[in-house]
Scaffold this motif. Sequence first.
Motif, PDB file in Angstrom:
ATOM      1  N   VAL A 134       0.837  -1.210   0.000  1.00 46.65           N
ATOM      2  CA  VAL A 134       0.000   0.000   0.000  1.00 46.65           C
ATOM      3  C   VAL A 134       0.869   1.256   0.000  1.00 46.65           C
ATOM      4  CG1 VAL A 134      -1.652   1.346   1.344  1.00 46.65           C
ATOM      5  CG2 VAL A 134      -1.985  -1.117   1.079  1.00 46.65           C
ATOM      6  N   LEU A 135       1.861   1.303   0.888  1.00 45.67           N
ATOM      7  CA  LEU A 135       2.696   2.497   1.001  1.00 45.67           C
ATOM      8  C   LEU A 135       3.527   2.731  -0.250  1.00 45.67           C
ATOM      9  CD1 LEU A 135       3.884   2.175   4.712  1.00 45.67           C
ATOM     10  CD2 LEU A 135       2.138   3.710   3.791  1.00 45.67           C
ATOM     11  N   ARG A 136       4.028   1.656  -0.859  1.00 46.24           N
ATOM     12  CA  ARG A 136       4.828   1.797  -2.060  1.00 46.24           C
ATOM     13  C   ARG A 136       4.025   2.407  -3.211  1.00 46.24           C
ATOM     14  NH1 ARG A 136       9.461  -0.862  -3.489  1.00 46.24           N
ATOM     15  NH2 ARG A 136      10.555  -2.064  -1.894  1.00 46.24           N
ATOM     16  N   ASN A 137       2.735   2.096  -3.275  1.00 43.55           N
ATOM     17  CA  ASN A 137       1.946   2.461  -4.449  1.00 43.55           C
ATOM     18  C   ASN A 137       1.028   3.657  -4.231  1.00 43.55           C
ATOM     19  OD1 ASN A 137       2.429   0.253  -6.625  1.00 43.55           O
ATOM     20  ND2 ASN A 137       2.231  -0.892  -4.699  1.00 43.55           N
ATOM     21  N   MET A 138       1.119   4.295  -3.063  1.00 42.15           N
ATOM     22  CA  MET A 138       0.261   5.466  -2.835  1.00 42.15           C
ATOM     23  C   MET A 138       0.558   6.594  -3.811  1.00 42.15           C
ATOM     24  SD  MET A 138      -0.185   5.815   1.286  1.00 42.15           S
ATOM     25  CE  MET A 138      -0.920   7.436   1.065  1.00 42.15           C
ATOM     26  N   GLU A 139       1.810   6.712  -4.221  1.00 44.68           N
ATOM     27  CA  GLU A 139       2.181   7.788  -5.140  1.00 44.68           C
ATOM     28  C   GLU A 139       1.448   7.664  -6.475  1.00 44.68           C
ATOM     29  OE1 GLU A 139       6.352   8.081  -5.657  1.00 44.68           O
ATOM     30  OE2 GLU A 139       6.247   9.813  -7.004  1.00 44.68           O
ATOM     31  N   ALA A 140       1.091   6.424  -6.859  1.00 39.70           N
ATOM     32  CA  ALA A 140       0.380   6.202  -8.117  1.00 39.70           C
ATOM     33  C   ALA A 140      -1.094   6.568  -8.016  1.00 39.70           C
ATOM     34  CB  ALA A 140       0.532   4.744  -8.562  1.00 39.70           C
ATOM     35  N   PHE A 141      -1.566   6.866  -6.802  1.00 41.44           N
ATOM     36  CA  PHE A 141      -2.963   7.264  -6.574  1.00 41.44           C
ATOM     37  C   PHE A 141      -2.959   8.624  -5.867  1.00 41.44           C
ATOM     38  CE2 PHE A 141      -2.852   2.727  -6.934  1.00 41.44           C
ATOM     39  CZ  PHE A 141      -4.006   2.377  -7.608  1.00 41.44           C
ATOM     40  N   PRO A 142      -2.654   9.698  -6.603  1.00 40.79           N
ATOM     41  CA  PRO A 142      -2.465  11.020  -5.973  1.00 40.79           C
ATOM     42  C   PRO A 142      -3.704  11.582  -5.297  1.00 40.79           C
ATOM     43  CG  PRO A 142      -2.523  11.204  -8.374  1.00 40.79           C
ATOM     44  CD  PRO A 142      -2.453   9.748  -8.066  1.00 40.79           C
ATOM     45  N   THR A 143      -4.888  11.037  -5.606  1.00 39.33           N
ATOM     46  CA  THR A 143      -6.106  11.582  -4.987  1.00 39.33           C
ATOM     47  C   THR A 143      -6.367  10.994  -3.603  1.00 39.33           C
ATOM     48  OG1 THR A 143      -7.452   9.901  -6.097  1.00 39.33           O
ATOM     49  CG2 THR A 143      -7.166  12.009  -7.238  1.00 39.33           C
ATOM     50  N   ILE A 144      -5.554  10.032  -3.180  1.00 41.08           N
ATOM     51  CA  ILE A 144      -5.740   9.441  -1.853  1.00 41.08           C
ATOM     52  C   ILE A 144      -5.344  10.450  -0.784  1.00 41.08           C
ATOM     53  CG2 ILE A 144      -4.894   7.697  -0.240  1.00 41.08           C
ATOM     54  CD1 ILE A 144      -4.694   5.752  -2.509  1.00 41.08           C
ATOM     55  N   GLN A 145      -6.246  10.698   0.143  1.00 40.05           N
ATOM     56  CA  GLN A 145      -5.987  11.553   1.290  1.00 40.05           C
ATOM     57  C   GLN A 145      -6.117  10.711   2.555  1.00 40.05           C
ATOM     58  OE1 GLN A 145      -4.964  14.707   1.159  1.00 40.05           O
ATOM     59  NE2 GLN A 145      -5.051  14.699  -1.081  1.00 40.05           N
ATOM     60  N   PRO A 146      -5.004  10.487   3.270  1.00 44.65           N
ATOM     61  CA  PRO A 146      -5.078   9.653   4.471  1.00 44.65           C
ATOM     62  C   PRO A 146      -6.189  10.094   5.411  1.00 44.65           C
ATOM     63  CG  PRO A 146      -2.797  10.148   3.948  1.00 44.65           C
ATOM     64  CD  PRO A 146      -3.633  10.983   3.018  1.00 44.65           C
ATOM     65  N   GLY A 147      -7.003   9.127   5.828  1.00 49.50           N
ATOM     66  CA  GLY A 147      -8.106   9.416   6.734  1.00 49.50           C
ATOM     67  C   GLY A 147      -9.402   9.742   6.044  1.00 49.50           C
ATOM     68  N   THR A 148      -9.377   9.845   4.698  1.00 52.10           N
ATOM     69  CA  THR A 148     -10.580  10.194   3.948  1.00 52.10           C
ATOM     70  C   THR A 148     -10.922   9.081   2.975  1.00 52.10           C
ATOM     71  OG1 THR A 148     -10.019  12.548   4.071  1.00 52.10           O
ATOM     72  CG2 THR A 148     -11.662  11.887   2.427  1.00 52.10           C
ATOM     73  N   PRO A 149     -12.099   8.448   3.083  1.00 55.49           N
ATOM     74  CA  PRO A 149     -12.480   7.400   2.132  1.00 55.49           C
ATOM     75  C   PRO A 149     -12.557   7.946   0.711  1.00 55.49           C
ATOM     76  CG  PRO A 149     -13.930   7.407   4.059  1.00 55.49           C
ATOM     77  CD  PRO A 149     -13.124   8.664   4.128  1.00 55.49           C
ATOM     78  N   SER A 150     -12.183   7.140  -0.263  1.00 52.82           N
ATOM     79  CA  SER A 150     -12.241   7.553  -1.658  1.00 52.82           C
ATOM     80  C   SER A 150     -12.198   6.318  -2.550  1.00 52.82           C
ATOM     81  CB  SER A 150     -11.066   8.478  -1.997  1.00 52.82           C
ATOM     82  OG  SER A 150      -9.829   7.769  -1.958  1.00 52.82           O
ATOM     83  N   PRO A 151     -12.710   6.430  -3.789  1.00 54.79           N
ATOM     84  CA  PRO A 151     -12.620   5.301  -4.730  1.00 54.79           C
ATOM     85  C   PRO A 151     -11.182   4.900  -5.009  1.00 54.79           C
ATOM     86  CG  PRO A 151     -14.237   6.909  -5.494  1.00 54.79           C
ATOM     87  CD  PRO A 151     -13.524   7.544  -4.336  1.00 54.79           C
ATOM     88  N   SER A 152     -10.270   5.867  -5.038  1.00 57.25           N
ATOM     89  CA  SER A 152      -8.862   5.540  -5.300  1.00 57.25           C
ATOM     90  C   SER A 152      -8.295   4.685  -4.180  1.00 57.25           C
ATOM     91  CB  SER A 152      -8.035   6.827  -5.440  1.00 57.25           C
ATOM     92  OG  SER A 152      -8.448   7.571  -6.556  1.00 57.25           O
ATOM     93  N   LEU A 153      -8.622   5.022  -2.941  1.00 55.45           N
ATOM     94  CA  LEU A 153      -8.149   4.230  -1.809  1.00 55.45           C
ATOM     95  C   LEU A 153      -8.746   2.827  -1.854  1.00 55.45           C
ATOM     96  CD1 LEU A 153      -6.666   3.893   0.856  1.00 55.45           C
ATOM     97  CD2 LEU A 153      -8.646   4.913   2.015  1.00 55.45           C
ATOM     98  N   ASP A 154     -10.039   2.736  -2.172  1.00 55.01           N
ATOM     99  CA  ASP A 154     -10.676   1.425  -2.266  1.00 55.01           C
ATOM    100  C   ASP A 154     -10.007   0.565  -3.337  1.00 55.01           C
ATOM    101  OD1 ASP A 154     -12.447   2.143  -0.306  1.00 55.01           O
ATOM    102  OD2 ASP A 154     -14.061   2.686  -1.685  1.00 55.01           O
ATOM    103  N   ARG A 155      -9.648   1.194  -4.458  1.00 52.52           N
ATOM    104  CA  ARG A 155      -9.004   0.436  -5.537  1.00 52.52           C
ATOM    105  C   ARG A 155      -7.621  -0.048  -5.106  1.00 52.52           C
ATOM    106  NH1 ARG A 155      -8.894  -1.190 -10.500  1.00 52.52           N
ATOM    107  NH2 ARG A 155      -7.055  -1.008 -11.832  1.00 52.52           N
TER     108      ARG A 155
END
Length: 327
Positions: free
Chosen positions: A59-80
Amino acid sequence: MKLKLRLESCKSPQVMAEGRGADIVSEFLSQNPHLVNWVESLRGLCETNKQWHARREFVLRNMEAFPTIQPGTPSPSLDRLLSLSMVWANHVFLGCRYPQPVMDKVNEMAEGITVIEAPERKTRDEIMGKTKRPAVSALDADYQGKKAKPNDTDVKAHAKSVGRPAASALKSGPPPGAPAEHQPFFNRLYKAVAWKLVSAGGFGPNLEHFEILRSCVESCKASLSCVFVPLKDIPDLPVVRTQKEGQVCELRCHNVYIGTGYGRDDCAARAMASKEALKVFQGHKVTVKVCRRRFRGRDVDDLVLLDEQSRSQVFPPALSYPFQEDQ
């Protein structure tokens, strides 16, 4: 936020939960303490430390590939991202199999991670030393494939025909005691779905129904079977359905039928089937029963997952039937 985990490159996409990789993850989290609690909240209830440390690094390695992820905030990008991490972890630790494009994607995302003493698994045919069976029809190949590889997900059977089979091709139905045998699993799945829907704010039309259902099934150490058939090739459709284009998807788990959906393509049909399946979990319990369904122009006994409401049941025609003699 950029995450840079400097690990030595590794040809194998298998990951590591201990040693050098874990040290670097710990170092990164020590430099970003605001992420610690959020990352830990992503851990599954049934994950061991080794499984979680490996998936956490993914998860941590690939967070950069999902720039819309905001820690603590649910989002489709985080779910994916979390879904992909579960696919990869299930493959590494549980031996689950997924469509090849999905496997290529998660293996690429896991490049550079190393799992120490990852489990090794073989298929039944590899263990028994069996050769491949002769070619059969597309739909029958799907049935046999599900028997040989019970962890397969997204079984695509774009059948050319669903004609009437010989009477000897079908057994009388599920084995005796099958509903009672499967009931404990679906009781666990009911609880997993209930908690998942609560965390998602309740059942609704805007949910990622398939991702919710799949993640719950996988958390119970099982997998979904998806069969797709062109709508125009299915007999016994209700006369009110005049649409002839599109796909139909049938979902099963442990050979138990849980839902059917229609859509313009595979994804839409699968999403609708998942939505219908999740509706069954809206009551206080679910029950596995033997019910009569139409399969290839013939009435057969099938295992079906039902809710607690008593009403006249009218099921869509079956697209697959796992209780067959070997062809």
